[in-house]
Design a protein around this motif. Structure first.
Motif, PDB file in Angstrom:
ATOM      1  N   CYS A  87      19.578  36.141  52.433  1.00 30.66           N
ATOM      2  CA  CYS A  87      18.320  36.454  53.117  1.00 30.66           C
ATOM      3  C   CYS A  87      17.768  35.188  53.744  1.00 30.66           C
ATOM      4  O   CYS A  87      18.277  34.091  53.520  1.00 30.66           O
ATOM      5  CB  CYS A  87      17.295  37.050  52.137  1.00 30.66           C
ATOM      6  N   THR A  88      16.722  35.341  54.538  1.00 32.10           N
ATOM      7  CA  THR A  88      16.030  34.172  55.059  1.00 32.10           C
ATOM      8  C   THR A  88      15.208  33.549  53.939  1.00 32.10           C
ATOM      9  O   THR A  88      14.864  34.226  52.943  1.00 32.10           O
ATOM     10  CB  THR A  88      15.104  34.539  56.211  1.00 32.10           C
ATOM     11  N   ARG A  89      14.900  32.278  54.108  1.00 31.02           N
ATOM     12  CA  ARG A  89      14.095  31.630  53.074  1.00 31.02           C
ATOM     13  C   ARG A  89      12.725  32.300  52.957  1.00 31.02           C
ATOM     14  O   ARG A  89      12.185  32.449  51.864  1.00 31.02           O
ATOM     15  CB  ARG A  89      13.918  30.146  53.397  1.00 31.02           C
ATOM     16  N   GLU A  90      12.143  32.725  54.082  1.00 33.33           N
ATOM     17  CA  GLU A  90      10.818  33.340  54.062  1.00 33.33           C
ATOM     18  C   GLU A  90      10.798  34.630  53.247  1.00 33.33           C
ATOM     19  O   GLU A  90       9.795  34.959  52.603  1.00 33.33           O
ATOM     20  CB  GLU A  90      10.339  33.630  55.490  1.00 33.33           C
ATOM     21  N   SER A  91      11.898  35.358  53.265  1.00 37.03           N
ATOM     22  CA  SER A  91      11.932  36.636  52.541  1.00 37.03           C
ATOM     23  C   SER A  91      12.491  36.500  51.128  1.00 37.03           C
ATOM     24  O   SER A  91      12.562  37.479  50.388  1.00 37.03           O
ATOM     25  CB  SER A  91      12.768  37.661  53.318  1.00 37.03           C
ATOM     26  N   PHE A  92      12.878  35.292  50.733  1.00 35.89           N
ATOM     27  CA  PHE A  92      13.472  35.086  49.411  1.00 35.89           C
ATOM     28  C   PHE A  92      12.404  35.157  48.330  1.00 35.89           C
ATOM     29  O   PHE A  92      11.358  34.499  48.414  1.00 35.89           O
ATOM     30  CB  PHE A  92      14.182  33.730  49.357  1.00 35.89           C
ATOM     31  N   ASP A  93      12.651  35.950  47.302  1.00 41.91           N
ATOM     32  CA  ASP A  93      11.731  36.112  46.177  1.00 41.91           C
ATOM     33  C   ASP A  93      12.226  35.254  45.012  1.00 41.91           C
ATOM     34  O   ASP A  93      13.101  35.660  44.249  1.00 41.91           O
ATOM     35  CB  ASP A  93      11.665  37.591  45.770  1.00 41.91           C
ATOM     36  N   LYS A 139      12.225  36.609  41.391  1.00 39.44           N
ATOM     37  CA  LYS A 139      13.268  37.577  41.036  1.00 39.44           C
ATOM     38  C   LYS A 139      14.490  36.888  40.448  1.00 39.44           C
ATOM     39  O   LYS A 139      15.277  37.497  39.724  1.00 39.44           O
ATOM     40  CB  LYS A 139      13.635  38.367  42.295  1.00 39.44           C
ATOM     41  N   THR A 190      16.701  27.361  56.046  1.00 44.02           N
ATOM     42  CA  THR A 190      16.438  28.620  56.761  1.00 44.02           C
ATOM     43  C   THR A 190      16.931  29.854  56.020  1.00 44.02           C
ATOM     44  O   THR A 190      16.367  30.939  56.174  1.00 44.02           O
ATOM     45  CB  THR A 190      17.100  28.596  58.152  1.00 44.02           C
ATOM     46  N   HIS A 191      18.004  29.721  55.207  1.00 38.77           N
ATOM     47  CA  HIS A 191      18.609  30.883  54.571  1.00 38.77           C
ATOM     48  C   HIS A 191      18.980  30.595  53.116  1.00 38.77           C
ATOM     49  O   HIS A 191      19.198  29.431  52.743  1.00 38.77           O
ATOM     50  CB  HIS A 191      19.859  31.332  55.335  1.00 38.77           C
ATOM     51  N   GLU A 241      23.316  38.363  47.158  1.00 43.71           N
ATOM     52  CA  GLU A 241      22.248  38.571  48.142  1.00 43.71           C
ATOM     53  C   GLU A 241      22.226  37.400  49.115  1.00 43.71           C
ATOM     54  O   GLU A 241      22.449  36.251  48.722  1.00 43.71           O
ATOM     55  CB  GLU A 241      20.871  38.685  47.463  1.00 43.71           C
TER      56      GLU A 241
END
Length: 500
Positions: A241-247, A250, A227-228, A239
């Motif tokens: 973040c949630t896994r969905e928003s992870f780039d 980058k 999830t994160h 940093e």
């Protein structure tokens, strides 16, 4: 934030280890129901953070609050003697299996010696000895066996398992303990393609039972059930973040590799091509342990200068096949095997074979003693010993240092092997395999545990060696992109048989 939902709270901790500051004022809060992946370049602190959470490293400042432990003690006041350690399982890069006598650890060649391997428990015996804490029964032994597909392995001795099979067994054993928190260091390493695909379902099944998971992983291999994500750099979390928003793009941790081809050629220089007709010549090779046939009618001819990939799923027989070439398996004498134009059993010693081979594998890494300095480990490659047990040779030491510089680990030269990151340990063993310029290199999953930059750097080095020397190469991997471009021949095994 509801304080009762805090599963784990790391509050401004500082941690020292191996004569250095690992973390300073590091904080992270994990809520109930979350599962995390730690990503970062080699040496960023991912594994050390798992060890810190597991209570294996000393915190000099700050605190860690284990909310799941507080909850367990409140629910089971009669179990007040239980510590948070007993609610955590940590799966590190090395296992710590014991013999049935419970007096000695396994050793590298034990799996190939039938009398010694009998002292190892079977998978069934090992799993039957595991007990969960009271009130923590989340997985039965049968459920863990089914989830990790261990049914075909139950009769096997632990020492006979492949690297990937061992990984599956260790995850299953952790599940039977039914911890509140599972910590897994690079759990995808060593798993074949199918098992990697299944791993997300495994993570999902684990978390559905209420067990939280924290793993370390490559940025592009984070299972969807996570999830994160926390990104680490130089011992700091830069940093979350949630896994969905992870780039992932980058953070591929890849910097350009400026390989000096001339320097590699000079280091790997051989005076002349190996004077052999065949490096390996096998005819109808069969290997059995009890009723278990590991290799069946294998034929393989390797000529000098050829570059091979040896491929196949976990448990296909790859490591056993390599053990016949590397001189570690006594069953070679009962088979028709010619190495470097000499029939096995015609008077050559194991050391006559090993001096012609540079070898590294996950099993070799598992059992290699770690009390030498890294420079001593690399220099020991000249003598094919597991560590340096004689005075250092200045010329050998100088060349060992040059290889360490090429592999970007020279800063660890005077540090004990056990006190450096696991990825750097693996690179030391790769340098050890290269240092004597052998006519045959056997690299069994050499990039396991390396970050993307280290993988590309090593791949470029191997490519230069193949281009500039008459070396023969056998390369094993579960990742197609790791195979050097010079590799143009493939042997594929499935269930001990050659399929291509």
């Amino acid at each position: 934030m509801n304080v009762t939902d805090i599963f784990l709270k790391i509050d401004n901790i500082s941690v020292h280890g191996y004569n250095q500051l690992l973390f300073e004022n590091l904080s992270l809060t994990i809520q109930k129901g979350e599962s995390w992946a730690f990503v970062g370049a080699s040496g960023s602190g991912k594994s050390a953070l798992l060890q810190t959470i597991a209570g294996k490293l000393n915190i000099t400042n700050g605190t860690i609050r284990y909310g799941f432990w507080d909850k367990y003690i409140r629910s089971h006041p009669e179990e007040s003697h239980i510590t948070f350690h007993q609610l955590i399982t940590l799966l590190e890069s090395k296992h710590h299996f014991k013999n049935l006598s419970n007096t000695t650890d396994f050793y590298y060649q034990q799996r190939f010696n039938s009398s010694d391997s009998e002292d190892a428990p079977t998978v069934t015996e090992y799993l039957q000895d595991i007990r969960p804490l009271k009130g923590r029964e989340r997985f039965t032994t049968d459920q863990a066996i089914s989830l990790l597909n261990l049914q075909p392995l139950l009769h096997k001795k632990l020492i006979m398992l492949s690297n990937g099979e061992t990984k599956r067994l260790r995850i299953a054993s952790a599940l039977i303990k039914s911890p509140a928190l599972m910590l897994m260091d690079n759990p995808l390493a060593g798993l074949d393609v199918n098992t990697r695909h299944e791993f997300n379902n495994i993570i999902g099944t684990i978390t559905e039972t209420g067990i939280s998971v924290i793993i370390t992983a490559a940025p592009n291999e984070i299972p969807p059930a996570i999830t994160h994500v926390a990104v680490l750099k130089d011992g700091a979390i830069i940093e979350t973040c949630t896994r969905e928003s992870f780039d992932a793009g980058k953070y591929n941790f890849h910097t350009s590799t400026a390989i000096d081809g001339n320097a590699i050629a000079a280091l790997a220089k051989q005076t002349e091509a190996p004077p052999y007709e065949y490096i390996v010549n096998m005819h109808n090779v069969n290997i059995k342990y009890g009723n278990n046939q590991v290799l069946k009618n294998v034929n393989w001819q390797i000529k000098p200068g050829e570059h091979w990939a040896l491929l196949g799923p976990n448990g296909a027989g790859k490591s056993t096949l390599l053990s016949l070439i590397n001189g570690d398996n006594p069953q070679a004498y009962a088979n028709d095997i010619v190495l470097f134009d000499k029939k096995r059993g015609s008077g050559e010693s194991i050391w006559d074979i090993k001096k012609l081979i540079g070898y590294v594998s996950p099993e070799f890494y598992q059992y290699f003693p770690a009390d030498n300095s890294c420079l001593q480990v690399v220099e020991s490659g000249y003598y094919d010993t597991l560590g340096l047990f004689r005075p250092s040779n200045p010329a050998y030491q100088q060349k060992a240092m040059q290889w360490m510089k090429v592999l970007e680990i020279d800063q660890y030269a005077r540090t004990l092997l056990k006190n450096i990151p696991a990825s750097a340990q693996r690179l030391c063993l790769l340098a050890r395999a290269l240092v004597k310029n052998p006519p045959l290199l056997i690299f069994d999953e050499p990039c396991q545990g390396l970050d993307s930059h280290q993988q590309e750097n090593f791949k470029s080095i191997v490519e230069q060696i193949c281009l500039n020397t008459p070396v023969t190469l056998i390369y094993v991997t579960h990742y197609q992109h790791e195979i050097p471009d010079s590799v143009d021949k493939v042997l594929r095994l499935e269930k001990g048989e050659v399929v291509s």
